[in-house]
Motif scaffolding. Structure first.
Motif, short mmCIF file in Angstrom:
data_model
loop_
_atom_site.label_atom_id
_atom_site.label_comp_id
_atom_site.label_asym_id
_atom_site.label_seq_id
_atom_site.Cartn_x
_atom_site.Cartn_y
_atom_site.Cartn_z
N TRP A 136 44.50 38.47 49.27
CA TRP A 136 45.36 39.49 48.31
C TRP A 136 45.70 41.32 47.58
O TRP A 136 45.80 41.64 48.13
CB TRP A 136 46.52 38.66 47.43
CG TRP A 136 47.23 37.58 47.97
CD1 TRP A 136 47.54 36.20 48.20
CD2 TRP A 136 48.72 38.11 48.79
NE1 TRP A 136 48.52 35.64 48.67
CE2 TRP A 136 49.78 36.58 48.70
CE3 TRP A 136 49.56 39.28 48.62
CZ2 TRP A 136 51.05 36.94 50.20
CZ3 TRP A 136 50.84 38.91 49.79
CH2 TRP A 136 51.36 37.75 49.81
N LEU A 137 44.22 40.74 46.85
CA LEU A 137 43.45 41.74 46.71
C LEU A 137 43.51 43.14 47.07
O LEU A 137 43.19 43.72 47.78
CB LEU A 137 42.53 42.00 45.81
CG LEU A 137 41.52 42.97 45.17
CD1 LEU A 137 43.07 43.78 44.15
CD2 LEU A 137 41.08 42.76 44.40
N THR A 138 42.43 42.58 48.65
CA THR A 138 42.10 43.30 50.23
C THR A 138 43.20 43.99 50.41
O THR A 138 43.88 45.15 50.30
CB THR A 138 41.25 42.31 51.12
OG1 THR A 138 40.06 42.01 49.84
CG2 THR A 138 40.97 43.22 52.12
N LEU A 177 50.31 38.18 43.07
CA LEU A 177 50.54 39.61 43.06
C LEU A 177 50.39 40.68 41.48
O LEU A 177 49.66 41.70 40.76
CB LEU A 177 51.43 40.42 43.63
CG LEU A 177 51.37 39.56 45.21
CD1 LEU A 177 52.63 40.82 45.89
CD2 LEU A 177 50.32 41.10 45.72
N ASP A 178 50.94 39.83 41.18
CA ASP A 178 51.43 40.57 38.85
C ASP A 178 49.88 40.24 38.49
O ASP A 178 49.22 41.25 37.72
CB ASP A 178 51.57 39.08 38.26
CG ASP A 178 53.08 39.77 38.29
OD1 ASP A 178 53.66 41.58 38.09
OD2 ASP A 178 54.60 39.66 37.36
N CYS A 179 49.37 39.43 38.80
CA CYS A 179 47.86 38.95 37.84
C CYS A 179 47.13 40.39 38.52
O CYS A 179 46.10 41.42 37.99
CB CYS A 179 46.98 37.25 38.67
SG CYS A 179 45.34 37.44 38.33
N LEU A 180 46.73 40.48 40.29
CA LEU A 180 45.44 41.53 40.97
C LEU A 180 46.15 42.19 40.58
O LEU A 180 45.03 43.73 40.12
CB LEU A 180 45.69 41.04 42.18
CG LEU A 180 45.76 39.94 43.07
CD1 LEU A 180 45.54 40.02 44.40
CD2 LEU A 180 44.20 39.59 42.20
N ASN A 181 47.58 43.27 40.16
CA ASN A 181 47.90 44.11 39.25
C ASN A 181 47.58 44.98 38.42
O ASN A 181 47.65 45.54 38.02
CB ASN A 181 49.87 44.38 39.69
CG ASN A 181 50.33 45.99 39.09
OD1 ASN A 181 49.79 46.99 39.94
ND2 ASN A 181 51.56 45.88 37.97
N LEU A 231 43.91 45.48 38.27
CA LEU A 231 43.85 47.16 39.22
C LEU A 231 44.45 48.41 38.24
O LEU A 231 43.89 49.27 37.84
CB LEU A 231 44.82 47.67 40.43
CG LEU A 231 44.08 46.20 41.51
CD1 LEU A 231 45.37 47.20 42.88
CD2 LEU A 231 42.72 46.73 41.57
N THR A 232 45.39 47.77 37.28
CA THR A 232 45.69 48.74 35.80
C THR A 232 44.46 48.80 34.94
O THR A 232 44.17 50.10 34.31
CB THR A 232 46.70 47.95 35.44
OG1 THR A 232 47.85 48.00 36.14
CG2 THR A 232 46.92 48.98 33.89
N LEU A 233 44.07 47.84 34.87
CA LEU A 233 42.61 47.93 34.20
C LEU A 233 41.85 48.60 34.39
O LEU A 233 40.85 49.40 34.60
CB LEU A 233 42.09 46.39 33.93
CG LEU A 233 40.61 46.20 32.97
CD1 LEU A 233 41.01 46.83 31.50
CD2 LEU A 233 39.81 45.18 32.92
N VAL A 234 41.33 48.67 36.58
CA VAL A 234 40.24 49.69 36.71
C VAL A 234 40.23 50.52 36.51
O VAL A 234 39.49 52.06 35.99
CB VAL A 234 40.70 49.26 38.53
CG1 VAL A 234 39.77 50.74 38.87
CG2 VAL A 234 39.76 48.03 38.89
#
Length: 346
Positions: free
Chosen positions: A15-17, A220-224, A227-230
């Motif tokens: 999903w992250l990919t 998707l909430d978790c992965l977002n 990416l917010t942290l990145v």
């Protein structure tokens, strides 16, 4: 931006990919072995989209270093792990070696790769010393772990904290998240895959701990959140530990989740109680997101009901023959169009 994702062939990794590709990034991956036949990575045909697709066990120090160096990414998101509690009882050594020594190998590889500008290490909500408190665990609460999986991830978390304090290098942060759900998960001993697999075959799944409370969050909430942290790391801040969990309405008993899933699936779908003796699992796990909301501005976009409904919708459509890549991209587009939900601090 070029991202290297460890564990990219797994559920969250796939999903992250796809999420990164949809946002216009380049992606490389490191995974131990070929993706499972029924998993989302293979069914969505993601391999051809990657810059590099390495098959390396992160317990292999030299192999991990060579892969990270060859990729020369801007960002590393380390998610590769042995992620299952029950599997950790069956294979404790593999669990400790993968989750602790593997993380050390990734840290060393990142430190030796000058292109890396940001590094996020994903651990879990299970790193916290669990005393079944109703208030969510905050980033400053003590770490622990009764089962081998939880202990190994707590060790990895402490390892990263020590590494950051001891050695200069790319800005590094720890992301802690709980149960995530979504279409395409084929992992053993996880609730939604067990439920949808049983419903699709006309069986009644058996629940081990129907009164256990978990924070249910769409992938998707978790992965977002990651990416917010990145983005924050790339902007020059964001180091430390961060909780990414759903709002209070998502702390729901396993039995309630199963009942809702059966209703959404329709037909004769139902579940049964498994009364046999089972290994220990924590009864209550909740995260306090207040620091993440306050300092990163991150909020969940999907409610508990939405998270379950999107998961069941994905599985039902794919089971009926819909294209995995198309269904997943449609859900990503719908997710991206949503504004962050307004959640009260836990």
């Amino acid at each position: 931006m070029h991202y290297l994702v460890t564990g990219h062939t797994g559920f969250k990794g796939a999903w992250l990919t796809l999420l990164l590709l949809s946002r216009g990034h380049q992606v490389s991956g490191v995974a131990t072995k070929e993706p499972p036949e029924g998993g989302m990575f293979k069914r969505a045909e993601l391999a051809d989209e990657l810059v590099h697709d390495f098959r390396v066990d992160i317990r292999d120090t030299e192999g991990t270093a060579a892969a990270v160096s060859a990729a020369a990414p801007d960002v590393v998101v380390h998610m590769a792990a042995q992620p299952l509690v029950r599997e950790s009882y069956r294979k404790p050594r593999d669990t400790y070696e993968t989750n602790v020594i593997g993380t050390l190998n990734v840290l060393e590889a990142v430190a030796a790769t000058p292109s890396v500008r940001a590094h996020v290490v994903v651990t879990t909500d299970k790193v916290y010393r669990n005393n079944n408190q109703e208030a969510g665990y905050a980033e400053t609460d003590p770490l622990g772990g009764n089962d081998p999986y939880s202990a190994s991830k707590a060790m990895a978390d402490l390892l990263v904290q020590s590494w950051v304090r001891s050695f200069p290098g790319a800005p590094t942060a720890i992301a802690r998240a709980g149960n995530v759900i979504g279409g395409g998960d084929v992992s053993r001993d996880r609730l939604l895959p067990d439920l949808t697999g049983a419903f699709a075959s006309g069986r009644a799944p058996r629940l081990r701990f129907p009164h256990a409370v978990r924070p249910w969050q769409h992938v998707l909430d978790c992965l977002n959140g990651y990416l917010t942290l990145v983005d924050r790391l790339l902007a020059g801040s964001g180091q430390g530990q961060w909780n990414f969990g759903p709002g209070p309405d998502s702390f729901v008993e396993v039995g309630e989740v199963a009942t809702l899933a059966a209703e959404l699936w329709g037909g004769a779908a139902r579940w049964e109680l498994d009364g046999t003796n089972q290994p220990h699992e924590a009864n209550l796990l909740a995260l306090d997101n207040s620091k993440t909301q306050r300092e990163l501005g991150w909020r969940g976009r999907l409610s508990f009901h939405d998270a379950v409904a999107w998961t069941i919708d994905w599985e039902k459509r794919v089971h009926a023959g819909a294209d995995v890549r198309r269904v997943s991209q449609e859900q990503i587009a719908a997710f991206e169009s949503r504004s962050a939900a307004v959640l009260l601090p836990i």
